[in-house]
Write a protein that holds these residues in place. Structure first.
Motif, PDB file in Angstrom:
ATOM      1  N   ILE A   1       0.700  -1.247   0.251  1.00  0.00           N
ATOM      2  CA  ILE A   1       0.384  -0.290  -0.334  1.00  0.00           C
ATOM      3  C   ILE A   1       0.919   1.067   0.253  1.00  0.00           C
ATOM      4  N   ARG A   2       1.654   1.086   0.630  1.00  0.00           N
ATOM      5  CA  ARG A   2       2.682   2.030   0.819  1.00  0.00           C
ATOM      6  C   ARG A   2       3.332   2.804  -0.728  1.00  0.00           C
ATOM      7  N   CYS A   3       3.730   1.334  -1.151  1.00  0.00           N
ATOM      8  CA  CYS A   3       4.141   1.531  -2.003  1.00  0.00           C
ATOM      9  C   CYS A   3       3.004   2.440  -3.721  1.00  0.00           C
ATOM     10  N   VAL A   4       2.017   1.181  -3.538  1.00  0.00           N
ATOM     11  CA  VAL A   4       0.955   2.709  -4.030  1.00  0.00           C
ATOM     12  C   VAL A   4       0.788   3.676  -3.910  1.00  0.00           C
ATOM     13  N   SER A   5       0.603   4.244  -2.964  1.00  0.00           N
ATOM     14  CA  SER A   5       0.970   5.598  -2.139  1.00  0.00           C
ATOM     15  C   SER A   5       1.651   6.443  -3.053  1.00  0.00           C
ATOM     16  N   ARG A   6       2.580   5.901  -3.133  1.00  0.00           N
ATOM     17  CA  ARG A   6       4.152   6.719  -3.296  1.00  0.00           C
ATOM     18  C   ARG A   6       4.102   6.821  -4.638  1.00  0.00           C
ATOM     19  N   CYS A   7       3.303   5.813  -5.198  1.00  0.00           N
ATOM     20  CA  CYS A   7       3.636   5.901  -6.715  1.00  0.00           C
ATOM     21  C   CYS A   7       2.773   7.305  -7.191  1.00  0.00           C
ATOM     22  N   SER A   8       1.503   6.837  -6.716  1.00  0.00           N
ATOM     23  CA  SER A   8       0.435   8.030  -6.574  1.00  0.00           C
ATOM     24  C   SER A   8       1.269  10.044  -6.609  1.00  0.00           C
ATOM     25  N   LYS A   9       2.018   9.608  -5.976  1.00  0.00           N
ATOM     26  CA  LYS A   9       2.571  11.220  -5.581  1.00  0.00           C
ATOM     27  C   LYS A   9       3.500  11.134  -6.483  1.00  0.00           C
ATOM     28  N   LEU A  10       4.105  10.751  -7.498  1.00  0.00           N
ATOM     29  CA  LEU A  10       4.879  10.913  -8.666  1.00  0.00           C
ATOM     30  C   LEU A  10       4.771  12.241  -8.708  1.00  0.00           C
ATOM     31  N   LEU A  11       5.425  12.742  -9.533  1.00  0.00           N
ATOM     32  CA  LEU A  11       4.724  14.644 -10.620  1.00  0.00           C
ATOM     33  C   LEU A  11       4.544  14.251 -11.637  1.00  0.00           C
ATOM     34  N   LYS A  12       4.627  13.249 -12.603  1.00  0.00           N
ATOM     35  CA  LYS A  12       4.358  13.489 -13.599  1.00  0.00           C
ATOM     36  C   LYS A  12       3.864  12.282 -13.901  1.00  0.00           C
ATOM     37  N   LYS A  13       1.944  12.299 -14.274  1.00  0.00           N
ATOM     38  CA  LYS A  13       0.737  11.310 -14.356  1.00  0.00           C
ATOM     39  C   LYS A  13       1.452  10.495 -14.925  1.00  0.00           C
ATOM     40  N   LYS A  14       2.369  10.365 -16.306  1.00  0.00           N
ATOM     41  CA  LYS A  14       2.517   9.108 -16.479  1.00  0.00           C
ATOM     42  C   LYS A  14       3.521   8.198 -15.835  1.00  0.00           C
ATOM     43  N   HIS A  15       4.755   8.778 -14.978  1.00  0.00           N
ATOM     44  CA  HIS A  15       4.692   7.975 -13.964  1.00  0.00           C
ATOM     45  C   HIS A  15       4.313   7.171 -13.389  1.00  0.00           C
ATOM     46  N   GLN A  16       3.152   7.735 -12.610  1.00  0.00           N
ATOM     47  CA  GLN A  16       1.863   7.435 -12.558  1.00  0.00           C
ATOM     48  C   GLN A  16       1.123   6.910 -12.271  1.00  0.00           C
ATOM     49  N   CYS A  17       0.784   6.727 -13.196  1.00  0.00           N
ATOM     50  CA  CYS A  17      -0.452   5.538 -14.435  1.00  0.00           C
ATOM     51  C   CYS A  17       0.715   4.042 -14.251  1.00  0.00           C
ATOM     52  N   ARG A  18       1.853   4.575 -15.318  1.00  0.00           N
ATOM     53  CA  ARG A  18       2.477   3.396 -15.009  1.00  0.00           C
ATOM     54  C   ARG A  18       2.566   2.333 -13.700  1.00  0.00           C
ATOM     55  N   SER A  19       3.292   3.531 -13.058  1.00  0.00           N
ATOM     56  CA  SER A  19       3.937   2.915 -11.570  1.00  0.00           C
ATOM     57  C   SER A  19       2.505   2.455 -10.730  1.00  0.00           C
ATOM     58  N   ILE A  20       1.392   1.975 -11.230  1.00  0.00           N
ATOM     59  CA  ILE A  20       0.388   2.487 -10.447  1.00  0.00           C
ATOM     60  C   ILE A  20      -0.289   0.849 -10.819  1.00  0.00           C
ATOM     61  N   TYR A  21      -0.424   0.763 -12.051  1.00  0.00           N
ATOM     62  CA  TYR A  21      -0.011  -0.358 -12.799  1.00  0.00           C
ATOM     63  C   TYR A  21      -0.050  -1.344 -12.345  1.00  0.00           C
ATOM     64  N   LEU A  22       1.655  -1.046 -12.431  1.00  0.00           N
ATOM     65  CA  LEU A  22       2.557  -1.853 -12.296  1.00  0.00           C
ATOM     66  C   LEU A  22       2.171  -2.354 -10.880  1.00  0.00           C
ATOM     67  N   CYS A  23       1.912  -1.259 -10.009  1.00  0.00           N
ATOM     68  CA  CYS A  23       1.743  -2.198  -8.913  1.00  0.00           C
ATOM     69  C   CYS A  23       0.880  -3.360  -8.983  1.00  0.00           C
ATOM     70  N   SER A  24       0.049  -3.207  -9.452  1.00  0.00           N
ATOM     71  CA  SER A  24      -0.864  -4.217  -9.205  1.00  0.00           C
ATOM     72  C   SER A  24      -0.714  -5.413  -9.814  1.00  0.00           C
ATOM     73  N   TYR A  25       0.151  -6.232 -10.303  1.00  0.00           N
ATOM     74  CA  TYR A  25       1.506  -7.740 -10.006  1.00  0.00           C
ATOM     75  C   TYR A  25       1.785  -7.331  -8.741  1.00  0.00           C
ATOM     76  N   LEU A  26       1.749  -6.728  -7.959  1.00  0.00           N
ATOM     77  CA  LEU A  26       2.064  -7.230  -5.981  1.00  0.00           C
ATOM     78  C   LEU A  26       1.616  -7.977  -5.721  1.00  0.00           C
ATOM     79  N   TRP A  27      -0.154  -7.546  -5.799  1.00  0.00           N
ATOM     80  CA  TRP A  27      -1.429  -8.763  -4.732  1.00  0.00           C
ATOM     81  C   TRP A  27      -1.278  -9.646  -6.562  1.00  0.00           C
ATOM     82  N   SER A  28      -0.874  -9.753  -7.422  1.00  0.00           N
ATOM     83  CA  SER A  28      -0.967 -10.952  -8.257  1.00  0.00           C
ATOM     84  C   SER A  28      -0.223 -12.059  -7.583  1.00  0.00           C
TER      85      SER A  28
END
Lengths: 984, 340
Positions: free
Chosen positions: A797-824
């Motif tokens: 969760i910390r990871c995801v929240s960290r992701c959403s704090k990224l400056l660029k939306k592009k990065h936010q988006c990518r990192s967040i959807y990658l975070c999804s793997y963490l639960w897979s």
């Protein structure tokens, strides 16, 4: 007789030598023949006249030594053969009185022929004189009269002739002397036929006589011959000095011959049994040793010192060493060494010493078994003691000289610099040779080495460190470079220095240590070079180190911490680090040895050293910072923090990897252990190590150099931070690999802290770091079966929240959807439906969040791209779910709405041709259609993989794909064409 | 008259006693010494069947100093000779006036004849001794002379006994080495065999000189004695205190100086009698070069002096440097004759 003599003198006065060598040879030949003729006719006086004419040729002062020698040889034969033989036989038959002839030849007007003739007659006369005193008088007289010949070359040859002739009377020199001493009218009488009492008396007399001959005759002759030899260099103009030097070298055998002859007076080595069986000979031989020792040697050595000529000293000492038997030299080594100390400062003593040592060595090789004397001497360390004392005395004396010269030169500073240098030139090789000596004779006596290094340490101030040559020499000396080199190259030293030797040296010699560590502390670069070479010797040699005790190891330690003190300049830091790492490697090597007990120890020591290393690095960085600040205050930026810091940054990763390595080792050991107790111990060790590692990382982070550098230059510091960050993550992975999941978690937490606290400047870096973090987390999740725990969840969760704090939306988006793997979930999902359900929820949430972000991006192209990526992600999860046999996470409705969204955005992109390049959209569309297609199949619940390779699918889309590649190619060609135009 | 002018009517033969066994020197002249009687027989041979009248036969022994002029071209050809002084002239008649009818012999004797000078043949001066028999006649006298040679042995002279004393030791030590062999004669002389005699004797004055060229050469040399017998050995040494000179060689020469004529018209003639190289090459500082020169082999003249001429001997030490320059130092030595 008087009348004849007058004629001889008057005619010889008128004589002069020939102008050239060739003429001289002819003249000599002529007169030699004439002389022989007259001798046959019994005209001795006429024969002597021709001998005089012949000898007059030797007066020519314009001859080179070579030519002179030629003439000398030519005269030698007729004189010694025919004339001398005639005199002897005639005298035996009482036809002539040699004493009269001896007086007669003294009427010869020129001194040189006169002296030659005197020698010939006088020595022949000796054979017929019974009275010892008379004999001695004759010899003394010859010696005195020869003083008249003061010309160097002529005198040399004359005295050479004397010796040659003196010794030519019998085959072996010993016999000769005794024959000269004890005259037996009938030569057939065996020398020892007289009664035993008189024999002993004879021996006493013989000894006296031998002593006389050696001291009064041979030594005087030698002293004079040496004087003459030295005098050569003063002849002629100074421009020809070099020429004189060559001449002297050519003539040195004449000088040496004398010593050779004296040395032959010594008894032959005991290996020849027949001579030693006769007790008479053996007593006389022992007495000859005594005489040579007591009478000859002191005189000889004293004269060497007194002559104060370097060439002469060098040669004479050398010939003594070469010619005299080893036992003799050994027994009188003290005297010899004392002499060597007192030689002129221009003599290269080291050459003498190496010759001496070499002689000992070679002789011992040849007759190792027979020679008891050597063995006796070598015993009890005597040989070394002698050389050691020599070394000390030599240094003492030289320092005294230096001081005196410095004192006396205070007024005029001309010579202050020269003296010590002279000393040093010979000092280092001297150390070297003596070390070689002790290594050869006493390979296991490290006390000797210890002593030598002690001396060296004390006298280090004598060595000039400005001289590069000196530095190299010291280095080679201390690393035994010469020895190893010799061992490889030739069989020069006959033994091999291996790493075991070095190990023993290090462990046994205190002074060696203090020399390197303390005394050389002012010459760091040298010191480090030495240390590096030492340690690399341990590593490079594949020979097994035979560590015998913990004690040894501890001693090796003592070489290490000291280095931490010297870290002023950056280059030294690297060097000292090299030493450390080498040392570390050394431990690695030792630990892999088969000795089980040691293995256990070495692991501990490895850890110790590593921790030392770590502490040192931290300390050093602090220190460098301080120093650098000072320096900066003072003047330049040369040692700026950036430079230094780079070094530190270069170093610490390897410490971390070293930690990994050692931990891994512990792990392996642990797995091998059967005993639970040990297993537990190793486990504890591992955990401790990780703790250290973690602390180390923290220390680095809070290190002043670090913080200051991060403030000074943000880009480089963030790079460094990222580096640390990556390392932490890798450490975590490593921990996972060895089943230390809690630790892995801890490290990830640590990485978060860095990410959050410090890696907050650059977005792209943050993004990259996050990606790494995600990957690591994913690994952790995969490895760790127990992934459902609280910590893990928190991290996600910390990871995801960290992701959403990224400056660029592009990065936010990518990192967040990658975070999804963490639960897979890869593992047995079915068992844990509940947690699985929760995971699905998180995946869903992540995807949805990323879609939202993607949608909110203003740039249509990127937005579209991201959406397609998300779609791809969804497909992945669905496909996975299908293959796992669970329900898909994203239902049809979700998918179709997503597809719709993408379609819409593509369309809008196509329409908005002003803003977007259609070529850019094409591949997007292509990818999308590909995805779309996959989805279609998915819906039909047909296996994803089989359909992916279906032919119709291929033909349809691949063509389009190829087309776009073609277009791209054409575009490139066009571009190149254009460029050509411009250039032409 | 004419006959007798052309050919002497009688032959005079002078035979000295033991002439054949006597030692002959210097062109085969019989040798005499001072104080020795000269005895002999004079035989007057008259030609067969002739008678010779005479006013008496006189025999005399004459010693004279003559001035000789010799050609300077080295041939030693005697150009003129005139007597300067007859220091010895003893004569007496062998027989009174009478007539000689056949050969007759007369013995003569000059007992214990005192001979003041040695026979000498020099460059300008000669000392000659001879026995002269003169048959006095109314017409030309017939005379015949018989030369003999005289040596003066100084060891007879009491004034130099000390010298002779040291001499005899010196004699048995012609070389330093002959000790053992010549031990015999030394004992016979009843003198100490100790070699140090020479040194111990205060009368045997040494020649010791210290000479030099400033900053160039400084030597010290000594000859064991200032007086030598003719069979003696000159022993000495040269000590080099300083040598900046590049010496080629060094020699010792014996110079015989003949001074003749009355002052102020004296002429000096030097003859180098011995030339003897004693050193070859250049010595270094501190070197000691030995000197040993046997005089016995040379034909030397002992020192002489009288009103008309004198003969002196000098030892000259000559140093020749590499450029051929000669440096020398002369020192007078006295040579005297001794019995063998």
């Amino acid at each position: 007789m008087p009348a004849a003599s007058t004629s001889t003198t008057s005619s010889s006065n008128a004589l002069s030598y020939s102008s050239s060598v060739e003429k001289a040879i002819v003249t000599i030949d002529q007169h030699a023949t004439l002389m022989n003729q007259y001798l046959e006719d019994d005209h001795l006086l006429l024969a002597l006249k021709h001998a005089t004419i012949m000898l007059t040729e030797l007066r020519n002062p314009n001859l080179s030594p070579k030519d002179y020698y030629q003439l000398y040889l030519q005269c030698f034969d007729p004189l010694t053969n025919s004339l001398s033989k005639y005199l002897r036989t005639q005298s035996q038959n009482d036809k002539i009185d040699l004493y009269e002839i001896y007086e007669f030849v003294q009427y010869t007007g020129n001194i040189l022929p006169r002296l030659y003739l005197m020698i010939i007659v006088g020595i022949n006369y000796l054979q017929f004189v019974e009275d010892l005193n008379t004999k001695n008088e004759i010899l003394k007289d010859l010696m005195e009269m020869m003083l008249g010949e003061q010309h160097s070359i002529r005198g040399l040859f004359l005295r050479y002739f004397f010796i040659q002739f003196f010794f030519s009377f019998s085959k072996t020199p010993q016999d000769n002397v005794f024959e000269l001493i004890a005259f037996h009218p009938n030569p057939n009488d065996p020398p020892l036929s007289s009664s035993s009492s008189s024999t002993s008396l004879d021996h006493e007399n013989d000894d006296e006589e031998l002593k006389f001959i050696i001291t009064e005759i041979l030594m005087k002759n030698f002293i004079e011959i040496n004087k003459l030899w030295i005098k050569i260099q003063f002849h002629g103009p100074s421009s020809q000095k070099h020429q004189r030097h060559i001449e002297r070298n050519e003539l040195k055998t004449l000088v040496g011959f004398q010593i050779v002859k004296i040395s032959e007076l010594l008894p032959p080595p005991p290996s020849s049994p027949p001579s030693s069986s006769k007790d008479g000979v053996s007593t006389s031989s022992t007495s000859s040793i005594k005489i040579l020792k007591n009478d000859f040697l002191p005189l000889y050595l004293q004269n060497i010192i007194q002559c104060n000529d370097s060439l002469s000293q060098e040669y004479l000492i050398d010939i003594y060493i070469q010619i005299f038997p080893i036992e003799f030299i050994l027994k009188n080594l003290d005297q010899l060494l004392l002499t060597i100390i007192n030689l002129s400062p221009h003599v290269s003593i080291d050459i003498i010493i190496i010759n001496l040592i070499e002689k000992f060595r070679t002789t011992s090789n040849i007759e190792s078994e027979d020679d008891k004397t050597i063995a006796i001497l070598v015993e009890d360390n005597l040989l070394f003691e002698k050389f050691y004392n020599f070394l000390i005395k030599y240094i003492q004396q030289k320092t005294m000289q230096t001081q005196i010269s410095a004192d006396s030169d205070e007024g005029n500073n001309n010579k202050i610099g020269t003296r010590p240098r002279i000393l040093l030139l010979s000092l280092l090789p001297l150390f070297d040779h003596i070390i070689q000596l002790t290594l050869f004779w006493y390979p296991n006596n490290f006390e000797n080495l210890n002593k030598i290094f002690e001396v060296m340490k004390d006298n280090l101030n004598l060595i000039e460190f400005n001289n590069k040559q000196n530095i190299i020499q010291i280095r080679q000396l201390l690393t035994f470079h010469n020895l190893t080199l010799n061992a490889n190259g030739k069989e020069a030293m006959g033994f091999i220095i291996d790493s075991n030797f070095l190990l023993k040296l290090i462990t046994n010699s205190e002074s060696y240590k203090s020399l390197i560590i303390d005394s050389l502390s002012n010459y760091r670069s040298l010191q480090y070079d030495i240390l590096i070479e030492l340690v690399s010797a341990f590593i490079e040699n594949d020979i097994e180190l035979q560590l015998e005790s913990i004690d040894q190891l501890q001693k090796i330690y003592t070489y290490l911490p000291t280095t931490t003190k010297y870290t002023v300049s950056s280059s030294y830091t690297t060097k000292s680090f090299q030493i450390y790492s080498f040392n570390y490697e050394f431990y690695i090597i030792t630990s892999t040895k088969k000795n089980q007990e040691l293995k256990y120890i070495t692991i501990d020591s490895q850890i110790d050293i590593l921790i030392n290393l770590k502490n040192w690095l931290l300390k050093s960085t602090k220190k460098t910072m301080l120093d650098n600040n000072e320096l900066q205050h003072h003047h330049n930026q040369h040692y700026s923090s950036g430079q230094n810091k780079n070094n530190i940054w270069g170093i610490y990763p390897s410490i971390i990897t070293s930690f990994w390595r050692i931990i891994n080792k512990c792990h392996i050991l642990k797995s091998k252990q059967i005993n639970d107790k040990f297993k537990l111990r190793y486990n504890q060790l591992i955990i401790n190590l990780f703790k250290h590692l973690s602390k180390f990382i923290n220390d680095i982070l809070v290190n002043p150099s670090f913080s200051s550098s991060s403030s000074s230059s943000s880009s480089s510091s963030s790079n460094n931070l990222q580096e640390i960050f990556k390392l932490i993550l890798r450490t975590s992975t490593f921990a996972q690999n060895i089943q230390q999941f809690d630790i892995a978690n801890d490290f990830i937490t640590q990485s978060f802290i860095i990410l959050e606290d410090q890696l907050n400047s650059d977005s792209s870096i943050q993004y990259e770091s996050l990606l790494l973090l995600i990957r690591t987390l994913n690994q952790l999740k995969t490895n760790n079966a127990n992934n459902g725990n609280e910590v893990m969840n928190d991290l996600r969760i910390r990871c995801v929240s960290r992701c959403s704090k990224l400056l660029k939306k592009k990065h936010q988006c990518r990192s967040i959807y990658l975070c999804s793997y963490l639960w897979s979930n890869d593992n047995d999902v079915k068992d844990k439906d509940e947690s699985n359900q929760g995971a699905r929820k998180y995946i869903m949430e992540c995807i949805q969040r990323s879609i939202r972000i993607a949608d909110s991006i203003m740039d249509g192209l990127i937005s579209c791209q991201l959406l397609i990526e998300i779609l791809n992600q969804c497909i992945y999860f669905n496909t996975k779910a299908l293959s796992d046999g669970v329900f898909v996470i994203f239902n049809e409705k979700f998918m179709s709405s997503l597809i719709e969204l993408i379609k819409k955005s593509i369309e809008s992109l196509q329409n908005d041709q002003d803003n977007y390049d259609q070529d850019m959209i094409k591949p997007l569309r292509f990818i999308f259609t590909l995805n779309d297609q996959v989805i279609g199949y998915e819906m039909g619940k047909i296996s994803f993989v089989s359909k992916l390779v279906a032919p119709d699918f291929q033909s349809k889309y691949v063509n389009e794909m190829i087309q776009s590649v073609d277009e791209y190619f054409n575009r490139t060609c066009k571009y190149i064409e254009n460029i050509e135009h411009i250039e032409v | 008259m004419m006959k007798s002018f052309f050919k002497a009517p009688l032959d005079i033969e002078i035979l000295l006693d033991n002439e054949d066994s006597r030692k002959h020197v210097h062109g085969n002249l019989p040798l005499y010494e001072d104080g020795e009687s000269i005895n002999g027989i004079v035989t007057l041979r008259v030609r067969e069947g002739k008678r010779v009248e005479h006013l008496g036969v006189k025999i005399s022994v004459i010693g004279s100093i003559d001035v000789v002029k010799k050609a300077d071209n080295g041939t030693n050809e005697i150009l003129s000779k005139k007597p300067l002084d007859q220091f010895l002239c003893l004569s007496y008649d062998l027989c009174p006036t009478g007539e000689l009818q056949h050969s007759q012999s007369y013995s003569f004797a000059f007992k214990d004849l005192n001979k003041r000078f040695e026979s000498y043949v020099g460059r300008n001066v000669e000392v000659n001794y001879y026995v002269k028999v003169t048959v006095l006649r109314k017409s030309t006298d017939i005379s015949k002379i018989k030369k003999f040679w005289v040596y003066l042995y100084k060891d007879n002279v009491s004034a130099i006994t000390t010298v002779s004393n040291s001499l005899s030791t010196q004699q048995q030590q012609p070389t330093a080495i002959s000790n053992g062999e010549n031990a015999g004669p030394a004992e016979e002389n009843g003198q100490s065999t100790n070699n140090h005699n020479k040194v111990a004797d205060p009368q045997a004055k040494q020649i010791k000189l210290d000479i030099g060229i400033e900053n160039c050469l400084h030597i010290e040399f000594e000859y064991s004695k200032a007086q030598y017998s003719l069979k003696d050995v000159i022993v000495g040494r040269i000590y080099f205190l300083l040598t900046r000179l590049k010496i080629r060689h060094m020699e010792l020469s014996l110079l015989t100086r003949e001074i003749s004529g009355m002052k102020p018209n004296t002429t000096i003639k030097d003859t180098i009698t011995i030339r003897y190289e004693i050193m070859d090459g250049s010595p270094v500082k501190g070197e000691t070069i030995p000197i040993r020169l046997f005089l016995g082999g040379y034909d030397l003249t002992p020192n002489m002096s009288c009103n008309y001429f004198s003969v002196k001997n000098y030892l000259s030490l000559v140093i020749v440097d590499e450029d051929g320059r000669r440096y020398f130092k002369q020192s007078e030595v006295i040579l005297y004759r001794t019995r063998e």
